[in-house]
Design an enzyme around this catalytic site. Structure first.
Site, mmCIF file in Angstrom:
data_model
loop_
_atom_site.group_PDB
_atom_site.id
_atom_site.type_symbol
_atom_site.label_atom_id
_atom_site.label_comp_id
_atom_site.label_asym_id
_atom_site.label_seq_id
_atom_site.Cartn_x
_atom_site.Cartn_y
_atom_site.Cartn_z
ATOM 1 N N ASP A 1 -3.713 4.352 10.532
ATOM 2 C CA ASP A 1 -3.431 3.510 9.380
ATOM 3 C C ASP A 1 -3.165 4.408 8.176
ATOM 4 O OD1 ASP A 1 -3.109 1.120 8.065
ATOM 5 O OD2 ASP A 1 -5.244 0.867 7.636
ATOM 6 N N TYR B 1 -1.623 4.740 3.995
ATOM 7 C CA TYR B 1 -2.123 4.270 2.689
ATOM 8 C C TYR B 1 -0.981 4.539 1.716
ATOM 9 C CZ TYR B 1 -5.946 4.142 -0.909
ATOM 10 O OH TYR B 1 -6.800 3.854 -1.953
ATOM 11 N N HIS C 1 -0.824 -0.234 -4.307
ATOM 12 C CA HIS C 1 -2.107 -0.537 -3.672
ATOM 13 C C HIS C 1 -3.131 0.557 -3.955
ATOM 14 C CE1 HIS C 1 -5.108 -1.758 -0.759
ATOM 15 N NE2 HIS C 1 -5.029 -0.587 -0.166
ATOM 16 N N ARG D 1 -12.937 2.858 -8.965
ATOM 17 C CA ARG D 1 -13.270 4.023 -9.797
ATOM 18 C C ARG D 1 -12.747 3.817 -11.215
ATOM 19 N NH1 ARG D 1 -10.882 6.171 -5.160
ATOM 20 N NH2 ARG D 1 -8.980 6.504 -6.345
ATOM 21 N N GLU E 1 -5.498 -7.014 4.990
ATOM 22 C CA GLU E 1 -4.524 -6.056 4.478
ATOM 23 C C GLU E 1 -3.210 -6.342 5.178
ATOM 24 O OE1 GLU E 1 -6.045 -2.001 4.674
ATOM 25 O OE2 GLU E 1 -7.247 -2.373 2.874
ATOM 26 N N GLU F 1 0.232 -5.454 6.355
ATOM 27 C CA GLU F 1 0.860 -4.161 6.623
ATOM 28 C C GLU F 1 2.022 -4.315 7.603
ATOM 29 O OE1 GLU F 1 -1.774 -0.984 7.498
ATOM 30 O OE2 GLU F 1 -3.437 -1.814 6.322
ATOM 31 N N ASP G 1 -4.762 -5.793 8.860
ATOM 32 C CA ASP G 1 -5.875 -4.855 9.024
ATOM 33 C C ASP G 1 -7.093 -5.458 8.306
ATOM 34 O OD1 ASP G 1 -7.293 -2.524 9.544
ATOM 35 O OD2 ASP G 1 -6.667 -1.625 7.644
ATOM 36 N N ARG H 1 -15.009 -5.408 2.913
ATOM 37 C CA ARG H 1 -15.084 -4.490 1.758
ATOM 38 C C ARG H 1 -16.501 -4.028 1.465
ATOM 39 N NH1 ARG H 1 -10.045 -2.849 1.862
ATOM 40 N NH2 ARG H 1 -8.576 -4.569 1.628
ATOM 41 N N GLN I 1 -17.365 -1.425 4.118
ATOM 42 C CA GLN I 1 -16.522 -0.249 3.850
ATOM 43 C C GLN I 1 -17.029 0.561 2.654
ATOM 44 O OE1 GLN I 1 -12.441 -1.403 3.180
ATOM 45 N NE2 GLN I 1 -11.771 0.658 2.659
ATOM 46 N N TYR J 1 -18.074 4.559 3.581
ATOM 47 C CA TYR J 1 -16.845 5.346 3.731
ATOM 48 C C TYR J 1 -16.934 6.778 3.225
ATOM 49 C CZ TYR J 1 -14.976 5.338 -1.039
ATOM 50 O OH TYR J 1 -14.769 5.582 -2.364
ATOM 51 N N LYS K 1 -13.560 -1.705 9.218
ATOM 52 C CA LYS K 1 -12.218 -1.985 9.725
ATOM 53 C C LYS K 1 -12.191 -2.212 11.234
ATOM 54 C CE LYS K 1 -9.811 -0.460 5.965
ATOM 55 N NZ LYS K 1 -8.662 -1.150 5.354
ATOM 56 N N THR L 1 -8.107 -5.676 14.331
ATOM 57 C CA THR L 1 -6.824 -5.451 13.659
ATOM 58 C C THR L 1 -5.806 -6.295 14.417
ATOM 59 O OG1 THR L 1 -7.471 -3.174 13.170
ATOM 60 C CG2 THR L 1 -5.129 -3.725 12.954
ATOM 61 N N THR M 1 -1.734 -1.062 3.308
ATOM 62 C CA THR M 1 -1.521 -2.324 2.595
ATOM 63 C C THR M 1 -0.239 -2.266 1.773
ATOM 64 O OG1 THR M 1 -3.894 -2.478 2.433
ATOM 65 C CG2 THR M 1 -2.619 -3.962 1.043
ATOM 66 N N GLU N 1 -7.166 -7.061 -4.217
ATOM 67 C CA GLU N 1 -6.284 -6.921 -5.378
ATOM 68 C C GLU N 1 -5.926 -8.277 -5.988
ATOM 69 O OE1 GLU N 1 -3.096 -3.706 -4.323
ATOM 70 O OE2 GLU N 1 -4.049 -4.393 -2.467
#
Lengths: 418, 418
Positions: free
Chosen positions: A135, A137, A142, A151, A206, A208, A240, A244, A247, A251, A260, A264, A351, A365
Site C-alpha cells: 500500500d 501513500y 491525503h 501532527r 480508504e 484507493e 483499505d 484509526r 492504528q 504504528y 489495517k 482490504t 488514499t 479527512e
C-alpha cells in the site's frame, strides 16, 4: 481485417477501433467492448470460472477456451486470473482482440451467446490469488491532511515524502472480494487511563486504486518505469478499511499493522490496462526533481474519478489524476532494491484525495478527524462507520471514441465486532 | 506398544520416549530422533520432495508415503510442506511417532534405509510456500539499543512497546532458503546534500526465530494464546537482512519497506514444535501487566541459543529465552483484530538481542551504529557487511533425555549490487 472497422465510426469521423456488440442491452453501457474487465464467477453450484464482463453479462471464458473460441494455453480454465495474467502483454492483447471479434462479429453470436451468463445469476469470487500486497501513500493532499490532523502545528509532509514514494506491506491473506462483509476489528487503543482493548470506535475507509502484477521479475532485477505496462495487467478498486484508533496506538515505529490487516476489499472486476489507454494524462509536476530511477517520460497518471457512497449517499468524489506519484513510479520504487515481483502482486495507490473536502478518500479527512460530522439527507450524521453501514466505491475513466469505462465497484457492509 | 520404550532408558531411570536409531552415524548428533526437522530437498535431477532429517541424511518422505511406510493422505508427496502442515496437530504427532518407529525399530531398516539420501548429495529448497510474512520486534534489549542509537537522549522504548507486541508485514515473495546469495540492495538514502540513490553502505543482519503456521483460522476469528501449538507447526531460523541507510530514510511514517524487502533468509529445516517440548521455559515477567488477550498462563518462551558467524568467526550468541513477547502472545496479537491465518504464514520474533554486547542480534548493535568496529582474528575489521561476506546463524535447544536439538542454519553470502 474484420468488418467492424468498416461498420462503425468513432468521433471526428475516424474509424473506430471497436464495433458494436451484438450482446443485448450493451448500448451506452460503460461495460461495452472498450472495457471488458476480467473476473472470476460462480454460477449455481459450479466451480469458480474466469469470465469477462460485457454489459450485464459474464462471458464464461473457461467455456470459451474449452470450445476453442479463444486460445490462452489453458490459462482461462483456471479458477483465478493468475495463470492468464502470467502470460504477458502480447497474449493479453491477443485475447482481448479476439474477445472483441467474438462479441462484435455476428458470425460468432451462435457459438458465443450460450456462454453468456447474466450477472444477476452469478456470485463473484476474488479475481486473483494475491501474492504480496503493498500500500502506497501517494496523494499529496491525503498525506498533508493526515499530517495536519495527527501532527498539528508541524510541517504536514515529512522530509522524505517528495523523494520517496512511501509505502509498506499489508496483509495479502485478508484481501477480500467486494461484497464480503467486514467485521469490526477489536484491538488496543490508547486512553487517558492507559491502553484498553475493545472494538474499534474509529473505523474508516480508504478509497484507493490498486494495480495487479501479471508478469513477474527476478530477484535482484529492477523494473524500470518504462516497463510498467509489461508487468501490470490491470486495475482494481480498493477499500483499505482502517481502524484509526488501533492504528494511532500501534504504528510507531514500524508502521500500520492491525489497524489495517483485518480486511482490504477489492473490486471483483480487474480492468485491463488496455481498457484505460485513453485515460492516461500528464501527472502533476514533481518538485523537487525525483531520483533518476523514478523519472518517467512521459510522466503519466490515470484520469479516474472515484465516487464514494455511504449508505447509498454520495459523500465524496476523489480524483485520481492528481496523485503525486504515478503507478509506474511506484513499481520502479518497489523493485529498485532488487525485490522480485510475483504474478498476483497487488499494489495500491494509497488514499486518493483531491484538494477539496468533497474529494477526499477517507472519512478521517471528510470529518476532519471526527470533529465535523457528515450530514445525510435524512438528517442523520456520521463521523466514522457504524455497524450496518455500507460503503461502495465506484470509478469511471474516459474510454476510446467518447465512451466511458467503468471500473466496477468495491462494496462492503460493517458487521458488529465479535 | 513398540519395543523401544523397553529398549532404552533416559535420565533418572525413567523410560525414554525415544530409542536409539539404526541410522549410521547419528549417535551424539543434534539431529537424532528427538529432533526430526522437516524440509524439501532435490536429489540430482529429481523434483523437490519432502524429507525429514536424521543425522546427515534426509529421509525421503514422498517415497516413504508412496511405499505405505507412513500415512499422511498424500500430503508428503507435495513439493512443499504446506499440505502436511495443514493437516493439524494430531496428524503431526502421528507422523512423528511413526517416523520414530521407522528409524528406531530394526525391523523397518530394510524398507527405510533405501530412502535415506546423504545430505551432501542434496540441494535444499524453500521448505514451504510463504503466505504472509510478519516481523515482530520483541526483544526489549534490541528495541532499547535501537532507540539509543537512533534517538539518543530520548527514552529508548516508545510508550506502546510494553503493551503492544509491535510488528509489521514484510515481503513474503522475497523469503529465500538458506544458502541463497543476497544481492546488495540499491536504494535512496539521506545525505547532507539531499537524497541520493546507490548501493546500500550499511547492510546488516537481524538474527531471528520464525514461527510457521500450519493450521489456518477464519476471518473474524481470534486465536487465543492457549491455541498456539494447535496452529504453529514449527520453527525456522531467520536472517532478516536490513539496509540501515535505506531504512532510516524511508521508514517514517509507515515503517520499513525497501530496507528489508530485498531478501529474508530462512533455514532449510523446519523444526517441529514437538521437538522443542523440553525447551519451553518461563519467559521474563511483564510489567506493566499486559492486556487480557495477551495473558498466557503459563507464560513460556523458548530456550534457544543462537550463534552468529561472520566469515566463519563467531561474533555473537543471542539468547532467545529472554524475549519479552512470546510466540503465543505474538500469534494472539496478530489475530486479535480478526485477521485470518493461512497455512504457510511466517512470523518472526524480531532481532534477538540479550543484555550483553556479545549477545546482540544485529551488527548495528554489535558495532554500536557502526562506531565500534568488530575486530577479527586475522586483524581485519568490519562495521557493516562487505561484498563477499558470509553470515551463518545456527541455534540449539535442550532436547529430551539430555539431548541437544539443533535448528539447522541460515546462511547467505553478499554479492555486489547490480
Amino acid at each position: 481485417m474484420s468488418e467492424r472497422t468498416e461498420r462503425s465510426e468513432g468521433r471526428e469521423g475516424m474509424p473506430s477501433r471497436h464495433g458494436m456488440t451484438w450482446v443485448p442491452g450493451v448500448a451506452g453501457s460503460p461495460y461495452g467492448v472498450t472495457n471488458l474487465p476480467y473476473g472470476v464467477f460462480r454460477h449455481g453450484e459450479g466451480e469458480p470460472r474466469v469470465g469477462v464482463r460485457i454489459g450485464d453479462f459474464a462471458l464464461d471464458l473457461a467455456g470459451a477456451e474449452a470450445a476453442g473460441l479463444v486460445l490462452a494455453g489453458g490459462a482461462l480454465g483456471e479458477p483465478a486470473l493468475n495463470a492468464f495474467m502470467a502470460l504477458g502483454r502480447p497474449q493479453w492483447t491477443a485475447v482481448r482482440q479476439r474477445l472483441v471479434e467474438l462479441l462484435t462479429e455476428p458470425e460468432h453470436r451462435a457459438a458465443v451467446e450460450p456462454l453468456l451468463v447474466p450477472l444477476r445469476e452469478v456470485e463473484m469470487a476474488l479475481p486473483f490469488e494475491v501474492a504480496d500486497y503493498v500500500d502506497f501513500y501517494s496523494s499529496e493532499h491525503h498525506a498533508s491532511n493526515v499530517g495536519q490532523i495527527f501532527r498539528p502545528g508541524q510541517p504536514p509532509l515529512l522530509p522524505n515524502w517528495k523523494h520517496v514514494p512511501i509505502g509498506y506491506h499489508g496483509r495479502a491473506g485478508t484481501v477480500v472480494v467486494s461484497g464480503t462483509p467486514v467485521i469490526r476489528p477489536t484491538g488496543q487503543r490508547a486512553s487517558a487511563q492507559g491502553p484498553t482493548t475493545g472494538a474499534s470506535v474509529r473505523l474508516d475507509i480508504e478509497a484507493e486504486v490498486g494495480f495487479v502484477v501479471g508478469v513477474p521479475s527476478r530477484l535482484g532485477e529492477r523494473v524500470p518505469v518504462a516497463d510498467f505496462a509489461d508487468h501490470v495487467f490491470g486495475v482494481v478498486l480498493v477499500n483499505d478499511w482502517s481502524a484509526r484508533d488501533i492504528q494511532a496506538w500501534e504504528y510507531q515505529p514500524l508502521g500500520p499493522f492491525l489497524g489495517k490487516s483485518f480486511a482490504t476489499s477489492v473490486s471483483a472486476w480487474v480492468t485491463p490496462l488496455e481498457a484505460l489507454a485513453d485515460a492516461f494524462v500528464p501527472a502533476p509536476d514533481q518538485d523537487p526533481p525525483v531520483q533518476d530511477y523514478l523519472r518517467d517520460t512521459p510522466h503519466l497518471g490515470l484520469d479516474l474519478t472515484l465516487s464514494v457512497e455511504w449508505n447509498g449517499e454520495r459523500v465524496t468524489e476523489p480524483p485520481f489524476a492528481g496523485m503525486y506519484w504515478t503507478p509506474a513510479q511506484q513499481l520502479a520504487h518497489l523493485t529498485v532494491n532488487g525485490a522480485s515481483l510475483r504474478t498476483g502482486d497487488l499494489y495500491a495507490s494509497g488514499t486518493v484525495s483531491g484538494p477539496e473536502r468533497g474529494q477526499v478518500g477517507s472519512f478521517l479527512e471528510l470529518t476532519w478527524g471526527g470533529s465535523e460530522p457528515v450530514k445525510f439527507a435524512d438528517g442523520s450524521e456520521r463521523t466514522f462507520l457504524e455497524d450496518g453501514d455500507t460503503v461502495t466505491i465506484t470509478a469511471t475513466a474516459p474510454g476510446p471514441d467518447g465512451t466511458t469505462v467503468a471500473l466496477g465497484e468495491v462494496t462492503g457492509m460493517i458487521l458488529p465486532a465479535r
